[in-house]
Design an enzyme around this catalytic site. Sequence first.
Site, mmCIF file in Angstrom:
data_model
loop_
_atom_site.group_PDB
_atom_site.id
_atom_site.type_symbol
_atom_site.label_atom_id
_atom_site.label_comp_id
_atom_site.label_asym_id
_atom_site.label_seq_id
_atom_site.Cartn_x
_atom_site.Cartn_y
_atom_site.Cartn_z
ATOM 1 N N LYS A 139 0.900 -1.410 0.053
ATOM 2 C CA LYS A 139 0.076 -0.115 -0.015
ATOM 3 C C LYS A 139 0.923 1.229 0.078
ATOM 4 O O LYS A 139 2.060 1.106 0.459
ATOM 5 C CB LYS A 139 -1.042 0.146 1.196
ATOM 6 C CG LYS A 139 -2.325 0.743 0.979
ATOM 7 C CD LYS A 139 -3.103 -0.037 0.238
ATOM 8 C CE LYS A 139 -4.527 0.711 -0.147
ATOM 9 N NZ LYS A 139 -5.253 -0.076 -0.911
ATOM 10 N N GLY A 251 -20.920 6.717 1.274
ATOM 11 C CA GLY A 251 -19.872 6.889 0.372
ATOM 12 C C GLY A 251 -20.525 7.082 -0.840
ATOM 13 O O GLY A 251 -21.602 6.755 -1.045
ATOM 14 N N ASN A 254 -16.144 6.198 -6.557
ATOM 15 C CA ASN A 254 -16.203 4.925 -7.330
ATOM 16 C C ASN A 254 -16.677 3.614 -6.989
ATOM 17 O O ASN A 254 -17.545 3.024 -7.645
ATOM 18 C CB ASN A 254 -14.637 4.830 -7.913
ATOM 19 C CG ASN A 254 -14.741 3.608 -9.044
ATOM 20 O OD1 ASN A 254 -14.448 2.427 -8.542
ATOM 21 N ND2 ASN A 254 -14.941 3.925 -10.202
#
Length: 460
Positions: A139, A251, A254
């Site tokens: 990450k 949220g 995407n």
Amino acid sequence: MGDRTPTAPYTHRMPFHPVLFTAQNASERNINMSAKSYNAFETAQKQFDNVADILDLDQGTRDLLRWPMREYHFNIPVRMDDGTTRVFRGFRVQHNDARGPSKGGIRFHPAETADTVRALSMWMTWKCAVVDIPLGGGKGGVICDPHNLSMREQENLCRGWIRQVAKNVGPVQDVPAPDVMTSAQHMLWMMDEFEALHGGRYPGVITGKPVGMGGSRGRTEATGYGLIFTVREALKQLGIKPQSTTASFDGFGNVAQYACELYTQMGGTVVCVTCWDQADNKPYAFIKKDGLDIAALMKITDRFGGIDKGKARDLGIEVTEAAQWLTQDVDILLPCALENQLREDNIGGISKGVKIVAEGANGPTTLAADQYLKDNNVFNIPDFLANAGGVTCSYFEQVQSNMNYFWEKDEVLGKLDLKMTSAFVAVSELAKKQGLYMRDAAYVIAINRVAEACRLRGWV
């Protein structure tokens, strides 16, 4: 594949110190006290410890898997549009690569921390393992707010990030991808910088690129669609028809956008989504009890997932406090934004009618909240299974880029559906067979696969 074959196929139309570096400008996101005290890496380690006990792992394996194998922390000087130089803090953490090259996104966020990146890299290791793709976990991140940066400044930041890790990432070493507030354009800038530094063409160095520049068709939809593939399978297991269900999403980036799209195509009703409002510096919930028109909502949403409040009200949508997403009387809750959204201080407010919590975000549920879900028999689809569609399709993109042959969208999404369904069924069957909570069952499968790879390599 028998009953493992997808029954409702997709449709589409449209040892380090625990706190080396802390977030800068965290106040820009108005983070509450419960969020400030939350440490994602501590949660990730405790989750691992619990399953290590179940698997009776030896101490050497525990010590190896409990910490990242390597970390890179660095400064990125960027020449700003006004001629000044601003220094940003960047990270790349490679948790474990026993099963293959590290894989994981690059997050741009003002509240980024080293511990968050550590946790996300660990979760990526388990995510790749649970869906059985030959990759490890990594990450990356930068402490910044893209809302306040011009496109030129963002490009310089992307190129600067790659310059700092150019010797430590690559197609057979560590393959980054987009994450929160990064996009296909950011990935292309990074690929271009990597190729300039190495003097060649390496489309497999990074995934999430634009289609036509080495990107995979279906990658944009993959995480959201993959999330709903697992929800579909959970509903089937519970004997519930999607057409009779309602859902609330935290949220509208995407992941949530494409999850909403596929969920409504299956017949479900989305009654709430949330988003961050940059002007007010706070999040809001957008609620319509008889169902949000996702296509109409998309037309008034910016590229960061921010919804125009005034235009939303014109569509008959209630705009209210973001915390209301959690209290909606729905069948399914889908946290699809950031970590630490289901906590001890708010989990008791969820409706008694909630049957499924499907974690589209990484680490959205704290240990205390997770225990509440377990105690109240809420079916949980854990994050590293539920949102594994993104890394699975990234793997597909990596394969296509490396062999310079690209599949059509239907083929990509079909492979994704099959992979996600197979992973869900494997976890579900283990959970039923051994009487395990779904999260524990997913961890048992993932950690066992990684531990075995480490043993076979002779690392432990």
